[in-house]
Write an enzyme that holds these catalytic residues in place. Sequence first.
Site, PDB file in Angstrom:
ATOM      1  N   ASN A  14      28.521 -59.329 -11.600  1.00  0.00           N
ATOM      2  CA  ASN A  14      28.659 -58.644 -10.272  1.00  0.00           C
ATOM      3  C   ASN A  14      27.512 -59.071  -9.399  1.00  0.00           C
ATOM      4  OD1 ASN A  14      29.014 -55.499 -10.370  1.00  0.00           O
ATOM      5  ND2 ASN A  14      28.376 -55.313 -12.589  1.00  0.00           N
ATOM      6  N   MET A  91      18.779 -56.027 -18.104  1.00  0.00           N
ATOM      7  CA  MET A  91      18.150 -55.776 -19.741  1.00  0.00           C
ATOM      8  C   MET A  91      16.926 -54.714 -20.091  1.00  0.00           C
ATOM      9  SD  MET A  91      21.454 -54.788 -20.419  1.00  0.00           S
ATOM     10  CE  MET A  91      20.777 -53.700 -21.279  1.00  0.00           C
ATOM     11  N   HIS A 110      24.968 -48.543 -12.494  1.00  0.00           N
ATOM     12  CA  HIS A 110      25.544 -48.157 -14.173  1.00  0.00           C
ATOM     13  C   HIS A 110      27.005 -47.818 -14.753  1.00  0.00           C
ATOM     14  CE1 HIS A 110      23.818 -46.311 -17.366  1.00  0.00           C
ATOM     15  NE2 HIS A 110      24.848 -45.191 -17.571  1.00  0.00           N
TER      16      HIS A 110
HETATM   17  C1  GRF Z   1      27.413 -53.915 -16.309  1.00  0.00           C
HETATM   18  O1  GRF Z   1      28.817 -52.956 -16.498  1.00  0.00           O
HETATM   19  C2  GRF Z   1      26.523 -53.270 -15.061  1.00  0.00           C
HETATM   20  O2  GRF Z   1      27.008 -52.422 -14.324  1.00  0.00           O
HETATM   21  C3  GRF Z   1      25.712 -53.002 -16.459  1.00  0.00           C
HETATM   22  O3  GRF Z   1      25.617 -54.282 -17.293  1.00  0.00           O
HETATM   23  C4  GRF Z   1      27.083 -54.628 -16.970  1.00  0.00           C
HETATM   24  C5  GRF Z   1      26.422 -56.184 -16.161  1.00  0.00           C
HETATM   25  O4  GRF Z   1      27.745 -57.180 -15.775  1.00  0.00           O
HETATM   26  N1  GRF Z   1      24.703 -52.475 -15.961  1.00  0.00           N
HETATM   27  P1  GRF Z   1      27.656 -58.258 -15.008  1.00  0.00           P
HETATM   28  O5  GRF Z   1      26.731 -58.447 -15.851  1.00  0.00           O
HETATM   29  O6  GRF Z   1      27.270 -58.153 -14.020  1.00  0.00           O
HETATM   30  O7  GRF Z   1      29.476 -59.351 -15.682  1.00  0.00           O
END
Ligand code: GRF
Length: 190
Positions: A14, A91, A110
């Site tokens: 992301n 997290m 989320h």
């Molecule tokens: C995503 O699915 C987000 O919604 C969740 O953690 C994941 C992170 O993925 N909170 P990335 O590290 O962005 O690949």
Amino acid sequence: MVKVAVFASGNGSNFQKLVDSQRENIHSEYKIEILITDKKDAGVLEKAEKLGISAFFINPKNYENRSFFEKDLVKILHEKQIELIALAGYMRIIGTTLLENYENKIINIHPAYLPEFPGKNGIEDAYLSKADQTGVTIHYVDSGIDTGKIIYQQRVVINRDQPLSYLEKNIHKVEHHIYPMILNKICENL
Ligand code: GRF
């Protein structure tokens, strides 16, 4: 342009999309200024380096409590004149120090529809439920877990003829599409 800090603990797909979209879009309303992570080995660190974005690994274990940890984060955020925080796979619970300094200025993505599927196993919980749809939710962060005011949601159909990994792929595809778009909209109105 609104200066944004991304907080992430994992792979960082992301984060990558937020930066890519900012750079591709000549009318971007936001600028990803820094990355903050709480994990030394997070894949997102490598992505930040490749993208040339300043990254800070701050180890929570070096602090007596959450408040001291967050005070150091706020110090960095203020130094870099950050106006908005976008959590992307971060997290860790956000405590009062960050919430008070960035009131209504912290958003999260989320990987499930809220309020139905909160928590860190949102995709799997939805898959194992009886629901025929889940989705992706972007919301403001408050002191609860995935309880803040919802900004935007998009539905994703659950097909149980396919493995969980198929749903995961679809969820991430939607995340990568909507997070840059919604962040841009929020910043437009700041
Ligand atoms: C995503 O699915 C987000 O919604 C969740 O953690 C994941 C992170 O993925 N909170 P990335 O590290 O962005 O690949």
